[in-house]
Design a protein around this motif. Structure first.
Motif, PDB file in Angstrom:
ATOM      1  N   ASP A 103      77.849 -19.546 -30.607  1.00  0.00           N
ATOM      2  CA  ASP A 103      78.399 -20.686 -31.346  1.00  0.00           C
ATOM      3  C   ASP A 103      79.490 -21.389 -30.541  1.00  0.00           C
ATOM      4  O   ASP A 103      80.183 -20.776 -29.731  1.00  0.00           O
ATOM      5  N   GLN A 104      79.644 -22.662 -30.830  1.00  0.00           N
ATOM      6  CA  GLN A 104      80.735 -23.425 -30.245  1.00  0.00           C
ATOM      7  C   GLN A 104      81.919 -23.462 -31.206  1.00  0.00           C
ATOM      8  O   GLN A 104      81.791 -23.137 -32.398  1.00  0.00           O
ATOM      9  N   CYS A 105      83.065 -23.853 -30.696  1.00  0.00           N
ATOM     10  CA  CYS A 105      84.247 -24.013 -31.545  1.00  0.00           C
ATOM     11  C   CYS A 105      85.163 -25.058 -30.931  1.00  0.00           C
ATOM     12  O   CYS A 105      85.068 -25.374 -29.744  1.00  0.00           O
ATOM     13  N   ASN A 148      71.310 -13.207 -38.983  1.00  0.00           N
ATOM     14  CA  ASN A 148      71.944 -11.896 -39.118  1.00  0.00           C
ATOM     15  C   ASN A 148      71.189 -11.020 -40.119  1.00  0.00           C
ATOM     16  O   ASN A 148      70.823  -9.879 -39.824  1.00  0.00           O
ATOM     17  N   LEU A 149      70.941 -11.540 -41.295  1.00  0.00           N
ATOM     18  CA  LEU A 149      70.289 -10.765 -42.344  1.00  0.00           C
ATOM     19  C   LEU A 149      68.856 -10.415 -41.964  1.00  0.00           C
ATOM     20  O   LEU A 149      68.391  -9.286 -42.192  1.00  0.00           O
ATOM     21  N   ARG A 150      68.142 -11.352 -41.400  1.00  0.00           N
ATOM     22  CA  ARG A 150      66.767 -11.077 -40.985  1.00  0.00           C
ATOM     23  C   ARG A 150      66.732 -10.057 -39.846  1.00  0.00           C
ATOM     24  O   ARG A 150      65.831  -9.213 -39.784  1.00  0.00           O
ATOM     25  N   GLY A 151      67.715 -10.140 -38.955  1.00  0.00           N
ATOM     26  CA  GLY A 151      67.793  -9.157 -37.880  1.00  0.00           C
ATOM     27  C   GLY A 151      68.057  -7.766 -38.408  1.00  0.00           C
ATOM     28  O   GLY A 151      67.489  -6.777 -37.921  1.00  0.00           O
ATOM     29  N   LEU A 152      68.922  -7.663 -39.425  1.00  0.00           N
ATOM     30  CA  LEU A 152      69.194  -6.353 -40.025  1.00  0.00           C
ATOM     31  C   LEU A 152      67.955  -5.793 -40.701  1.00  0.00           C
ATOM     32  O   LEU A 152      67.646  -4.602 -40.585  1.00  0.00           O
ATOM     33  N   LEU A 153      67.231  -6.635 -41.413  1.00  0.00           N
ATOM     34  CA  LEU A 153      66.025  -6.169 -42.095  1.00  0.00           C
ATOM     35  C   LEU A 153      64.912  -5.801 -41.120  1.00  0.00           C
ATOM     36  O   LEU A 153      64.023  -5.017 -41.463  1.00  0.00           O
ATOM     37  N   ASP A 175      79.522  -7.554 -38.814  1.00  0.00           N
ATOM     38  CA  ASP A 175      80.048  -8.863 -39.185  1.00  0.00           C
ATOM     39  C   ASP A 175      78.912  -9.872 -39.305  1.00  0.00           C
ATOM     40  O   ASP A 175      77.836  -9.709 -38.711  1.00  0.00           O
ATOM     41  N   ALA A 176      79.180 -10.939 -40.037  1.00  0.00           N
ATOM     42  CA  ALA A 176      78.143 -11.925 -40.326  1.00  0.00           C
ATOM     43  C   ALA A 176      77.766 -12.769 -39.114  1.00  0.00           C
ATOM     44  O   ALA A 176      76.704 -13.391 -39.107  1.00  0.00           O
ATOM     45  N   ASP A 177      78.619 -12.823 -38.093  1.00  0.00           N
ATOM     46  CA  ASP A 177      78.291 -13.627 -36.911  1.00  0.00           C
ATOM     47  C   ASP A 177      77.556 -12.827 -35.849  1.00  0.00           C
ATOM     48  O   ASP A 177      77.332 -13.313 -34.742  1.00  0.00           O
ATOM     49  N   VAL A 178      77.157 -11.594 -36.177  1.00  0.00           N
ATOM     50  CA  VAL A 178      76.386 -10.759 -35.268  1.00  0.00           C
ATOM     51  C   VAL A 178      74.894 -10.953 -35.569  1.00  0.00           C
ATOM     52  O   VAL A 178      74.481 -10.883 -36.720  1.00  0.00           O
ATOM     53  N   ASP A 213      78.616 -18.030 -42.370  1.00  0.00           N
ATOM     54  CA  ASP A 213      78.602 -18.158 -40.912  1.00  0.00           C
ATOM     55  C   ASP A 213      77.333 -18.877 -40.473  1.00  0.00           C
ATOM     56  O   ASP A 213      76.280 -18.747 -41.108  1.00  0.00           O
ATOM     57  N   PRO A 214      77.417 -19.633 -39.374  1.00  0.00           N
ATOM     58  CA  PRO A 214      76.275 -20.457 -38.966  1.00  0.00           C
ATOM     59  C   PRO A 214      74.974 -19.684 -38.772  1.00  0.00           C
ATOM     60  O   PRO A 214      73.902 -20.224 -38.988  1.00  0.00           O
TER      61      PRO A 214
END
Length: 435
Positions: free
Chosen positions: A267-269, A69-74, A148-151, A63-64
């Motif tokens: 994100d855009q789509c 996401n991962l840094r926010g979780l940590l 989810d990964a986009d959070v 995911d973009p």
């Protein structure tokens, strides 16, 4: 028998009432769901409640905003937690990103990364990953939080997700996603992004009112997860959040929507992506939610009103009936204005919910040009919603992350053929468009 002019006035009045009902739902979401619950949580929250938490995440593809996401979780302001990530394969572009974040940001060794071992053909890859992740939960764990990964979680995200579980009657705490696409470097906001935002403005209110879980942020006690049978249900499910509510209903536990957990997706789509996304969401709703019948009734009523109003307007113009034409035309304009007001009311509720997140960028104000685009896209989105609903009703297979799933009766699913996800890992290194 009423005259054509009288019918036009009656139809126009019905259309306006229809839009007022939508506005009332948006207002209820703003005033009673978001603002009232935020005020109540501020008064009654127990800041000392911080059980040992396990955050579970499934990854296939990158995911973009995965790195964010991962840094926010940590970076969670929470003492005792672990993050269990199951990635589709070591060749997946998400693997490189996860390993990089672990090496540079995981000073407390919280992030545990696993490769998906045995993808089942009787459920989605996401559910296979969650079943495997659940087996890795620490022996003294107390609560489980799906993400989810986009959070992109704010520092108090985990605390906000866990805290309502202090109430023994609450079994699941959930949030939802708001789409606030940002202008790209190449230009403005894509039409597909705005269509997804408009559709979601109605879906987020209905989801909160009906207390339907969203696995993008969803917390529960580990003991309840085990005795609910949800893990076993995931082994035959195409989606992770669909079976949650029935499983916890059987335990007599509530699903609680926490406004603090409204997560902003920037994100855009493309239009094609928006269509596939909404159709997939409606398909999951058809399979797992009893309230899907409301969606069908809503779509039929909407199509009837819109088609009848436009037909009467055209006939009035062709026959030179100025009173009927002006009446129905004015009603369509007022109806659209009210629907736009409902969209802005929901947006205002989201702004209020995220107002205290010091580290999160403010949602960009909607300028005149974007407001006009949203206004004219509302009836297009209404028609598209009918089309997407019809597709969801008849969908017998779904494609998700480059995997095709056959959808069988009684919520059974079959993965057609597994193949590892292959893509360019560089798209994960910076926020980009989710196409």
């Amino acid at each position: 028998m009423i005259s054509f002019t009288q019918f036009a006035i009656l139809l126009g009045s019905t259309l306006v009432v229809w839009s007022l009902v939508h506005f009332a739902v948006a207002w209820f979401f703003d005033a009673q769901i978001v603002r009232k619950r935020l005020a109540t949580s501020d008064d009654t929250s127990d800041c000392s409640f911080a059980p040992k938490a396990s955050v579970l995440m499934s990854l296939r593809g990158c995911d973009p905003r995965l790195m964010l996401n991962l840094r926010g979780l940590l970076g969670q302001a929470y003492d005792d937690f672990e993050i269990i990530v199951v990635i589709d394969s070591r060749q997946d572009p998400a693997w490189q990103v996860a390993m990089e974040v672990k090496s540079t940001d995981d000073t407390a060794d919280r992030l545990k990364i696993f490769e998906l071992q045995e993808p089942s053909s009787t459920c989605s890859l996401k559910c296979s990953s969650l079943v495997q992740a659940a087996q890795q939960i620490r022996s003294d764990g107390e609560v489980v939080v799906l993400v989810d990964a986009d959070v992109v979680p704010h520092p108090t995200w985990l605390r906000d997700a866990v805290r309502p579980l202090v109430n023994p009657q609450i079994g699941v705490v959930t949030g939802n996603q708001w789409y606030a696409p940002e202008s790209s470097d190449a230009g403005g906001i894509d039409t597909g992004s705005l269509l997804r935002s408009i559709w979601n403005s109605g879906a987020i209110a209905a989801t909160a009112i009906n207390a339907n879980p969203w696995a993008g942020t969803c917390a529960m006690r580990l003991a309840d997860l085990k005795r609910s049978g949800l893990i076993e249900k995931w082994t035959t499910s195409v989606v992770d959040d669909g079976p949650i509510k029935p499983a916890f209903d059987r335990l007599g536990l509530q699903v609680y929507f926490a406004p603090q957990l409204i997560m902003v997706n920037r994100d855009q789509c493309t239009q094609a992506f928006a269509g596939r996304y909404v159709t997939r969401m409606l398909t999951w709703s058809r399979i797992y939610e009893k309230t899907f019948i409301n969606t069908v009734v809503h779509a039929v009523a909407m199509l009837t009103l819109l088609a009848s109003s436009m037909t009467v307007f055209v006939i009035a113009l062709l026959t030179g009936n100025a009173i009927a034409a002006s009446s129905i035309g004015l009603s369509m304009l007022i109806s659209n204005l009210v629907m736009f007001a409902g969209f802005r009311s929901t947006e205002r509720a989201v702004r209020y919910a995220i107002r205290c997140r010091s580290d999160e960028p403010l949602m960009a104000s909607m300028g005149l040009a974007t407001s006009l685009r949203v206004f004219w896209l509302i009836p297009i989105c209404q028609v598209a919603h009918v089309y997407w609903t019809i597709k969801a009703i008849f969908a017998r297979q779904a494609e998700w992350r480059n995997i095709t799933y056959r959808l069988h009766p009684q919520q059974r699913v079959e993965m057609v053929a597994y193949q590892p996800y292959v893509a360019d890992a560089t798209i994960c290194m910076a926020p980009q468009r989710s196409i």
